[in-house]
Design a protein around this motif. Structure first.
Motif, mmCIF file in Angstrom:
data_model
loop_
_atom_site.group_PDB
_atom_site.id
_atom_site.type_symbol
_atom_site.label_atom_id
_atom_site.label_comp_id
_atom_site.label_asym_id
_atom_site.label_seq_id
_atom_site.Cartn_x
_atom_site.Cartn_y
_atom_site.Cartn_z
ATOM 1 N N GLN A 183 14.283 17.744 22.876
ATOM 2 C CA GLN A 183 13.584 18.789 23.634
ATOM 3 C C GLN A 183 14.121 20.197 23.351
ATOM 4 O OE1 GLN A 183 14.443 17.978 27.801
ATOM 5 N NE2 GLN A 183 16.457 18.868 27.681
ATOM 6 N N SER A 184 15.294 20.273 22.727
ATOM 7 C CA SER A 184 15.995 21.552 22.710
ATOM 8 C C SER A 184 15.537 22.489 21.589
ATOM 9 C CB SER A 184 17.500 21.301 22.568
ATOM 10 O OG SER A 184 18.175 22.514 22.765
ATOM 11 N N ASN A 185 15.364 23.743 21.957
ATOM 12 C CA ASN A 185 15.034 24.779 20.965
ATOM 13 C C ASN A 185 16.245 25.640 20.628
ATOM 14 O OD1 ASN A 185 12.152 24.246 20.799
ATOM 15 N ND2 ASN A 185 12.154 24.864 22.943
ATOM 16 N N VAL A 186 17.378 25.324 21.225
ATOM 17 C CA VAL A 186 18.631 26.005 20.883
ATOM 18 C C VAL A 186 19.603 24.922 20.389
ATOM 19 C CG1 VAL A 186 18.348 27.923 22.512
ATOM 20 C CG2 VAL A 186 19.526 25.835 23.263
ATOM 21 N N PRO A 187 20.663 25.327 19.683
ATOM 22 C CA PRO A 187 21.578 24.297 19.164
ATOM 23 C C PRO A 187 22.160 23.392 20.271
ATOM 24 C CG PRO A 187 22.048 26.424 18.166
ATOM 25 C CD PRO A 187 21.042 26.684 19.241
ATOM 26 N N VAL A 188 22.252 22.120 19.934
ATOM 27 C CA VAL A 188 22.900 21.150 20.826
ATOM 28 C C VAL A 188 24.228 20.762 20.176
ATOM 29 C CG1 VAL A 188 22.767 18.850 21.862
ATOM 30 C CG2 VAL A 188 20.717 20.286 21.725
ATOM 31 N N ILE A 189 25.308 21.046 20.881
ATOM 32 C CA ILE A 189 26.642 20.744 20.348
ATOM 33 C C ILE A 189 27.275 19.704 21.251
ATOM 34 C CG2 ILE A 189 28.930 21.720 19.873
ATOM 35 C CD1 ILE A 189 27.316 24.412 19.392
ATOM 36 N N MET A 232 22.914 26.012 8.048
ATOM 37 C CA MET A 232 23.732 26.924 8.858
ATOM 38 C C MET A 232 23.558 26.622 10.355
ATOM 39 S SD MET A 232 25.271 28.954 6.770
ATOM 40 C CE MET A 232 25.737 30.577 7.301
ATOM 41 N N LEU A 233 24.638 26.767 11.055
ATOM 42 C CA LEU A 233 24.588 26.651 12.518
ATOM 43 C C LEU A 233 24.485 28.068 13.076
ATOM 44 C CD1 LEU A 233 25.001 25.204 15.259
ATOM 45 C CD2 LEU A 233 27.472 25.303 14.827
ATOM 46 N N LYS A 234 23.392 28.363 13.794
ATOM 47 C CA LYS A 234 23.185 29.711 14.334
ATOM 48 C C LYS A 234 23.321 29.690 15.846
ATOM 49 C CE LYS A 234 20.110 31.018 10.622
ATOM 50 N NZ LYS A 234 18.815 31.410 10.150
ATOM 51 N N ILE A 235 24.241 30.487 16.349
ATOM 52 C CA ILE A 235 24.433 30.600 17.801
ATOM 53 C C ILE A 235 24.404 32.083 18.135
ATOM 54 C CG2 ILE A 235 25.913 30.096 19.776
ATOM 55 C CD1 ILE A 235 27.256 27.903 18.057
ATOM 56 N N GLY A 236 23.366 32.502 18.860
ATOM 57 C CA GLY A 236 23.217 33.931 19.119
ATOM 58 C C GLY A 236 23.142 34.673 17.791
ATOM 59 N N HIS A 237 23.940 35.726 17.630
ATOM 60 C CA HIS A 237 23.909 36.480 16.369
ATOM 61 C C HIS A 237 24.920 35.949 15.353
ATOM 62 C CE1 HIS A 237 27.572 38.656 17.610
ATOM 63 N NE2 HIS A 237 27.014 38.744 18.804
ATOM 64 N N GLY A 242 18.213 30.871 29.227
ATOM 65 C CA GLY A 242 18.508 31.721 28.067
ATOM 66 C C GLY A 242 19.826 31.383 27.390
ATOM 67 N N CYS A 243 20.439 30.263 27.768
ATOM 68 C CA CYS A 243 21.709 29.879 27.120
ATOM 69 C C CYS A 243 21.493 29.744 25.614
ATOM 70 C CB CYS A 243 22.235 28.559 27.696
ATOM 71 S SG CYS A 243 22.833 28.775 29.373
ATOM 72 N N HIS A 244 22.526 30.100 24.851
ATOM 73 C CA HIS A 244 22.385 30.178 23.395
ATOM 74 C C HIS A 244 22.642 28.842 22.706
ATOM 75 C CE1 HIS A 244 22.968 34.224 24.933
ATOM 76 N NE2 HIS A 244 22.241 34.609 23.920
ATOM 77 N N ALA A 245 23.267 27.924 23.405
ATOM 78 C CA ALA A 245 23.476 26.553 22.918
ATOM 79 C C ALA A 245 23.735 25.704 24.158
ATOM 80 C CB ALA A 245 24.663 26.476 21.966
ATOM 81 N N ILE A 246 23.511 24.406 23.998
ATOM 82 C CA ILE A 246 23.763 23.473 25.115
ATOM 83 C C ILE A 246 24.835 22.506 24.622
ATOM 84 C CG2 ILE A 246 22.721 21.761 26.677
ATOM 85 C CD1 ILE A 246 21.449 24.543 26.899
ATOM 86 N N MET A 247 25.815 22.231 25.485
ATOM 87 C CA MET A 247 26.927 21.389 25.047
ATOM 88 C C MET A 247 27.075 20.157 25.950
ATOM 89 S SD MET A 247 29.615 24.396 24.126
ATOM 90 C CE MET A 247 30.414 23.553 22.808
ATOM 91 N N PRO A 248 26.235 19.153 25.734
ATOM 92 C CA PRO A 248 26.354 17.947 26.553
ATOM 93 C C PRO A 248 27.575 17.118 26.160
ATOM 94 C CG PRO A 248 24.610 17.673 24.921
ATOM 95 C CD PRO A 248 25.150 19.065 24.740
ATOM 96 N N GLY A 249 28.226 16.540 27.142
ATOM 97 C CA GLY A 249 29.374 15.682 26.877
ATOM 98 C C GLY A 249 28.919 14.347 26.322
ATOM 99 N N ALA A 250 29.687 13.820 25.374
ATOM 100 C CA ALA A 250 29.432 12.456 24.888
ATOM 101 C C ALA A 250 29.943 11.470 25.936
ATOM 102 C CB ALA A 250 30.138 12.232 23.557
#
Ligand SMILES: CC(=O)[C@@H](O)[C@H](O)COP(=O)(O)O
Length: 255
Positions: free
Chosen positions: A174-180, A1-6, A145-153
């Motif tokens: 390094q990330s503890n939150v989802p990386v999209i 599962m992908l979890k982002i916030g709630h 506190g961002c809920h996910a990080i979205m780096p550009g390809a």
């Protein structure tokens, strides 16, 4: 599962809704992709004018989680204003922060992205910033506190795939939150590579909407993201300099 916030999602494909040849193709491509999160530019929606055309009109929005984005913002304050407008119209409490610093490359402005994210977190949004592949900036956004990080390809709409895999791998590690991974995906193999590297999801738009057959490409992206994730979870073999026989002969007597 992908979890982002709630929120929790089975699909790891986040799909953009712009630039399809027509709304019927958009609808079919979205359905075939099995994406559960759809992103769209708030500025392109006629939120408070129901008489005006709505480019999501063919989609059954009850089926999807909407991820409004702040595309068009050049400053943090513009992004915050757009996000508040989206929330006030009841679209969603998630926001993709997109503050563009250069109109030629459409690369995000790191300072304004950080400021906007900080402000929106204080306002109680679930914040997903679109960022460059800068490793330290990704860390700072997570620490905010961002809920996910979205780096550009690679730049939005360029279809160049992952131009800096090393940085992307550092961000993922390094990330503890989802990386999209967001923007620049050109082919299903680009998306699969991002997932094999350990990304939690992929957001894409142009690769599907601009394909000769967007519906077929939507299916290909879905499958490649699933395959990439499975490959990541399975764990790849180490790369070696020299060959190792696939059928070892030691201990076998050949008559
Ligand atoms: C839809 C959206 O949010 C885009 O701005 C996103 O960044 C996707 O980029 P590509 O069109 O390169 O996939």
């Amino acid at each position: 599962m992908l979890k982002i916030g709630h929120y929790e999602f089975s699909s790891r494909l986040l799909l953009g809704t712009g630039k399809y040849p027509n709304f019927d193709i958009q609808k079919e491509a979205v359905a075939v992709s099995e994406a559960e999160i759809l992103t769209f530019a708030v500025r392109r929606m006629n939120i408070f004018e129901e008489s005006q055309p709505n480019f999501l009109e063919k989609l059954d929005l009850e089926k999807y989680t909407l991820l409004p984005n702040t595309a068009g913002a050049k400053t943090a304050s513009e992004a915050v204003r757009i996000a508040k407008l989206a929330k006030a119209s009841g679209l969603c409490d998630m926001i993709k922060v997109e503050v563009i610093g250069c109109q030629k490359t459409l690369l995000p402005d790191p300072v304004e992205t950080l400021k906007a994210s900080e402000e929106l977190l204080k306002e109680g949004f679930i914040v997903l910033p679109y960022t460059s592949d800068d490793v330290l900036l990704a860390k700072r956004l997570e620490e905010l506190g961002c809920h996910a990080i979205m780096p550009g390809a690679s730049p939005i709409g360029s279809g160049r795939g992952i131009v800096n895999p090393l940085n992307l791998s550092f961000i993922i590690e390094q990330s503890n939150v989802p990386v999209i991974v967001d923007a620049g995906i050109g082919t299903p193999s680009d998306a699969a590579i991002a997932m094999e590297m350990g990304a939690d999801g992929v957001l894409l738009n142009t690769a599907v909407s601009g394909a000769n057959d967007p519906v077929k490409m939507a299916k290909a992206m879905k499958l490649s993201i699933e395959a990439g994730r499975l490959g990541f979870e399975a764990g790849r073999i180490p790369k070696k300099r020299y060959a190792t026989a696939s059928s070892p002969m030691e201990g076998m007597s050949i008559s």
